[in-house]
Write an enzyme that holds these catalytic residues in place. Structure first.
Site, PDB file in Angstrom:
ATOM      1  N   ASP A 259     -38.292   1.925   5.170  1.00 27.20           N
ATOM      2  CA  ASP A 259     -38.608   2.210   6.575  1.00 27.20           C
ATOM      3  C   ASP A 259     -39.531   3.426   6.570  1.00 27.20           C
ATOM      4  O   ASP A 259     -39.807   4.002   5.513  1.00 27.20           O
ATOM      5  CB  ASP A 259     -37.320   2.471   7.380  1.00 27.20           C
ATOM      6  CG  ASP A 259     -37.591   2.598   8.879  1.00 27.20           C
ATOM      7  OD1 ASP A 259     -38.644   2.101   9.341  1.00 27.20           O
ATOM      8  OD2 ASP A 259     -36.771   3.196   9.590  1.00 27.20           O
TER       9      ASP A 259
ATOM     10  N   GLY B 104     -44.360   3.341  14.374  1.00 28.67           N
ATOM     11  CA  GLY B 104     -44.386   2.621  15.660  1.00 28.67           C
ATOM     12  C   GLY B 104     -45.627   2.827  16.500  1.00 28.67           C
ATOM     13  O   GLY B 104     -45.830   2.128  17.485  1.00 28.67           O
TER      14      GLY B 104
ATOM     15  N   CYS C 172     -37.490  -1.831   8.865  1.00 30.78           N
ATOM     16  CA  CYS C 172     -38.314  -1.292   9.948  1.00 30.78           C
ATOM     17  C   CYS C 172     -38.665  -2.440  10.890  1.00 30.78           C
ATOM     18  O   CYS C 172     -39.292  -3.427  10.474  1.00 30.78           O
ATOM     19  CB  CYS C 172     -39.586  -0.683   9.364  1.00 30.78           C
ATOM     20  SG  CYS C 172     -40.736  -0.157  10.629  1.00 30.78           S
ATOM     21  N   ASN C 173     -38.269  -2.315  12.141  1.00 30.69           N
ATOM     22  CA  ASN C 173     -38.580  -3.371  13.119  1.00 30.69           C
ATOM     23  C   ASN C 173     -40.080  -3.491  13.353  1.00 30.69           C
ATOM     24  O   ASN C 173     -40.596  -4.593  13.524  1.00 30.69           O
ATOM     25  CB  ASN C 173     -37.901  -3.070  14.455  1.00 30.69           C
ATOM     26  CG  ASN C 173     -36.405  -3.291  14.406  1.00 30.69           C
ATOM     27  OD1 ASN C 173     -35.924  -4.345  14.761  1.00 30.69           O
ATOM     28  ND2 ASN C 173     -35.673  -2.294  13.936  1.00 30.69           N
TER      29      ASN C 173
ATOM     30  N   CYS D 232     -35.104  -0.547  16.874  1.00 33.32           N
ATOM     31  CA  CYS D 232     -35.792   0.387  15.970  1.00 33.32           C
ATOM     32  C   CYS D 232     -34.671   0.979  15.137  1.00 33.32           C
ATOM     33  O   CYS D 232     -33.662   1.457  15.684  1.00 33.32           O
ATOM     34  CB  CYS D 232     -36.527   1.480  16.729  1.00 33.32           C
ATOM     35  SG  CYS D 232     -37.038   2.854  15.671  1.00 33.32           S
TER      36      CYS D 232
ATOM     37  N   HIS E 159     -34.231   3.636  13.658  1.00 37.90           N
ATOM     38  CA  HIS E 159     -33.863   5.038  13.883  1.00 37.90           C
ATOM     39  C   HIS E 159     -32.783   5.194  14.968  1.00 37.90           C
ATOM     40  O   HIS E 159     -31.970   6.123  14.894  1.00 37.90           O
ATOM     41  CB  HIS E 159     -35.088   5.862  14.306  1.00 37.90           C
ATOM     42  CG  HIS E 159     -35.935   6.310  13.160  1.00 37.90           C
ATOM     43  ND1 HIS E 159     -36.778   5.455  12.485  1.00 37.90           N
ATOM     44  CD2 HIS E 159     -36.057   7.532  12.567  1.00 37.90           C
ATOM     45  CE1 HIS E 159     -37.399   6.129  11.526  1.00 37.90           C
ATOM     46  NE2 HIS E 159     -36.984   7.382  11.554  1.00 37.90           N
TER      47      HIS E 159
HETATM   48  N1  DGL Z   1     -37.635   2.768  12.332  1.00 39.48           N
HETATM   49  C1  DGL Z   1     -38.820   1.996  12.504  1.00 39.48           C
HETATM   50  C2  DGL Z   1     -38.573   0.761  13.320  1.00 39.48           C
HETATM   51  O1  DGL Z   1     -37.510   0.189  13.158  1.00 39.48           O
HETATM   52  C3  DGL Z   1     -40.101   2.738  12.826  1.00 39.48           C
HETATM   53  C4  DGL Z   1     -39.998   3.996  13.603  1.00 39.48           C
HETATM   54  C5  DGL Z   1     -41.311   4.728  13.565  1.00 39.48           C
HETATM   55  O2  DGL Z   1     -41.668   5.220  12.493  1.00 39.48           O
HETATM   56  O3  DGL Z   1     -42.005   4.754  14.605  1.00 39.48           O
HETATM   57  O4  DGL Z   1     -39.408   0.309  14.055  1.00 39.48           O
END
Ligand code: DGL
Length: 243
Positions: A6, A39, A69-70, A173, A175
């Site tokens: 991620d 993102g 990571c989504n 997401c 996070h």
């Molecule tokens: N945690 C990531 C996601 O699932 C990306 C978050 C990021 O870096 O903006 O999309």
């Protein structure tokens, strides 16, 4: 060896769910902190970062790759035929919402995930109404442990989700589940990490030597603290630039 990546700490929410279920599975985790946030990146930038993350993990002996990571899952992995063997977030997340019998869901995600249209498409296909809520600053606030900013954004997201009349709020997401408690209990909150962990175990089993290794592209005290808190280990984080 399973390789999970991620943009930073987010995918640790997936690793947490996996490690709870399969503590003996050997895993190497790559947090691309230098390039966070993912993102707000374009699809071509995310493709390049994904190829790099796969290479980093393969160099560390990973034979199976998981995009925790989504943003990457929605805008790169699902539209790149060469990546069809990679376990990603969108499929398991949508299936778990359908499995719970939810018919109207609010989806909190990064701009890249929302702009990909992938969750919208998959929820339509599953006969589920989805209201997308883009959260441009939230993942970065969580990464730098700026709780005040994160709480303000989350309060707004929860209020917007409730206004849509949705039955549940999907944390799309990786996070966001790291601060699950900040979302409160005004709406049912769904963390797709459990469904993704189940998919990894179904596909690759749960057998191994219990090895956990962490790689980062930039040193971070908060990443180290999270690894210690979640996994009780502190001596297995390497920065790829130091190698
Ligand atoms: N945690 C990531 C996601 O699932 C990306 C978050 C990021 O870096 O903006 O999309």
């Amino acid at each position: 060896m399973i390789g999970i990546f991620d943009s930073g700490s987010g995918g640790l929410s997936v690793l947490r769910a996996l490690h709870e279920r399969a503590p003996m599975l050997d895993v190497v985790y790559f947090g691309d902190l230098k390039n966070m946030p993912y993102g707000s990146k374009s699809q071509s930038e995310l493709l390049e970062l994904t190829e790099n993350a796969i290479q980093v993990l393969q160099n560390a002996n990973a034979t199976q790759i998981v995009s925790a990571c989504n943003s990457v899952s929605a805008s790169v992995v699902r539209v790149t035929p060469a990546m069809e063997n990679i376990i990603e977030m969108v499929g398991p997340a949508v299936r778990s919402i359908a499995h719970k019998g939810i018919v109207h869901v609010a989806v909190a995600a990064t701009p890249a995930t929302v702009e990909s249209g992938m969750y919208q498409k998959e929820f339509v296909r599953a006969g589920i109404r989805a209201a997308m809520i883009a959260c441009p600053e939230l993942a970065a606030a969580i990464e730098r442990e700026d709780d005040t900013t994160a709480q303000q954004i989350i309060d707004d997201v929860v209020a917007r989700a409730i206004v849509t009349g949705a039955d549940a709020l999907l944390l799309a997401c990786a996070h966001y589940p790291l601060v699950r408690e900040m979302f409160g209990n005004k709406i049912t909150v769904i963390d797709p990490a459990d469904a993704v962990a189940d998919e990894i175990i179904t596909r690759y089993g749960a057998i191994g030597n219990g090895v956990l290794k962490f790689l980062v592209s930039e040193k971070s005290n908060s990443f180290q603290k999270r690894v210690e808190n979640l996994f009780g280990v502190n001596n297995c984080i390497n920065c790829i630039e130091d190698r």
